[in-house]
Design a protein around this motif. Sequence first.
Motif, PDB file in Angstrom:
ATOM      1  N   LYS A  95     -18.803  -2.721  -8.975  1.00  0.00           N
ATOM      2  CA  LYS A  95     -17.190  -3.221  -9.708  1.00  0.00           C
ATOM      3  C   LYS A  95     -17.496  -4.676  -8.885  1.00  0.00           C
ATOM      4  CE  LYS A  95     -13.711  -1.338 -10.518  1.00  0.00           C
ATOM      5  NZ  LYS A  95     -12.527  -0.276  -9.700  1.00  0.00           N
ATOM      6  N   TRP A 101      -3.886  -8.793   7.160  1.00  0.00           N
ATOM      7  CA  TRP A 101      -5.297  -7.789   6.630  1.00  0.00           C
ATOM      8  C   TRP A 101      -6.565  -7.738   7.831  1.00  0.00           C
ATOM      9  CZ3 TRP A 101      -9.996  -7.686   5.074  1.00  0.00           C
ATOM     10  CH2 TRP A 101     -10.919  -6.254   3.928  1.00  0.00           C
ATOM     11  N   TYR A 106     -22.471   0.282  -4.551  1.00  0.00           N
ATOM     12  CA  TYR A 106     -20.579  -0.372  -5.608  1.00  0.00           C
ATOM     13  C   TYR A 106     -20.782  -1.496  -6.569  1.00  0.00           C
ATOM     14  CZ  TYR A 106     -16.180  -3.314  -5.580  1.00  0.00           C
ATOM     15  OH  TYR A 106     -15.001  -3.143  -6.581  1.00  0.00           O
ATOM     16  N   LEU A 120      -4.352  -7.992  -9.141  1.00  0.00           N
ATOM     17  CA  LEU A 120      -2.678  -7.533  -8.014  1.00  0.00           C
ATOM     18  C   LEU A 120      -2.550  -9.376  -7.693  1.00  0.00           C
ATOM     19  CD1 LEU A 120      -1.780  -5.512  -6.103  1.00  0.00           C
ATOM     20  CD2 LEU A 120      -3.846  -6.288  -4.308  1.00  0.00           C
ATOM     21  N   HIS A 172      -8.650  -8.003  -7.043  1.00  0.00           N
ATOM     22  CA  HIS A 172      -7.540  -9.235  -6.555  1.00  0.00           C
ATOM     23  C   HIS A 172      -6.640  -9.935  -7.424  1.00  0.00           C
ATOM     24  CE1 HIS A 172      -9.431  -7.009  -3.725  1.00  0.00           C
ATOM     25  NE2 HIS A 172      -8.354  -6.595  -3.121  1.00  0.00           N
ATOM     26  N   PHE A 206     -18.006  -0.062  -1.516  1.00  0.00           N
ATOM     27  CA  PHE A 206     -18.222  -1.467  -1.109  1.00  0.00           C
ATOM     28  C   PHE A 206     -18.532  -2.275   0.250  1.00  0.00           C
ATOM     29  CE2 PHE A 206     -15.861  -5.278   0.550  1.00  0.00           C
ATOM     30  CZ  PHE A 206     -16.383  -6.332  -0.482  1.00  0.00           C
ATOM     31  N   PHE A 249       0.908  -1.545   0.127  1.00  0.00           N
ATOM     32  CA  PHE A 249       0.080  -0.347  -0.086  1.00  0.00           C
ATOM     33  C   PHE A 249       0.702   1.096  -0.173  1.00  0.00           C
ATOM     34  CE2 PHE A 249      -2.384  -3.554   1.461  1.00  0.00           C
ATOM     35  CZ  PHE A 249      -3.481  -3.283   1.285  1.00  0.00           C
ATOM     36  N   HIS A 251      -9.793   4.986  -4.751  1.00  0.00           N
ATOM     37  CA  HIS A 251      -9.566   4.661  -4.460  1.00  0.00           C
ATOM     38  C   HIS A 251     -10.676   4.353  -3.086  1.00  0.00           C
ATOM     39  CE1 HIS A 251      -8.451   0.236  -2.652  1.00  0.00           C
ATOM     40  NE2 HIS A 251      -8.118   0.923  -1.543  1.00  0.00           N
TER      41      HIS A 251
END
Length: 131
Positions: free
Chosen positions: A65, A88, A63, A74, A71, A52, A34, A45
Amino acid sequence: MDIKKDITTRADIEKLIVQFYEAVKKDPAIGFIFTGAVPINWEHHVPLIVDFWETILLDNMVYKKNAMEVHYNLNKKIPLKKEYFASWLLLFCSTVDDLFTGKTATLAKTRAASIAAVMEFKMNGNDKSRL
Ligand code: HEM
């Protein structure tokens, strides 16, 4: 000391996410993701991740998307290890507990745990080298 309340508004979610990212950026395991490893446009973001959680926690379908897709992409650049998901989730849940208490706060933690488990499985579940 403030008496903690439950998560009831978009402003509450914003507060949660801002504090969560402050903690995430300082984290020894996942902070690097990050703070420069991938380009993140924070102005773009933060509202998306707030959308979300507003969709999940307050039933406002803002939301649209696909968070899994983001991810997957990513994961191609930085393999998202099982330990990363553990860090996380720990930070997310401790930030919720630090700021809020109640039914929706509990829901935030249980949803985060189940989405993180699905995400982790989708990223790493087919990796035969782990068996
Ligand atoms: C190892 C754990 C995780 C890491 C390192 C991670 C990292 C990231 C990064 C770097 C982005 C920005 C990507 C971009 O803008 O290109 C992102 C977006 C996002 N993440 Fe995660 N994430 C993790 C787990 C999760 C989990 C468990 C959830 C949900 C419970 C989640 C929800 C989101 C959402 C909603 C976005 C915004 C997606 C969009 O652009 O629509 N993340 N994540």
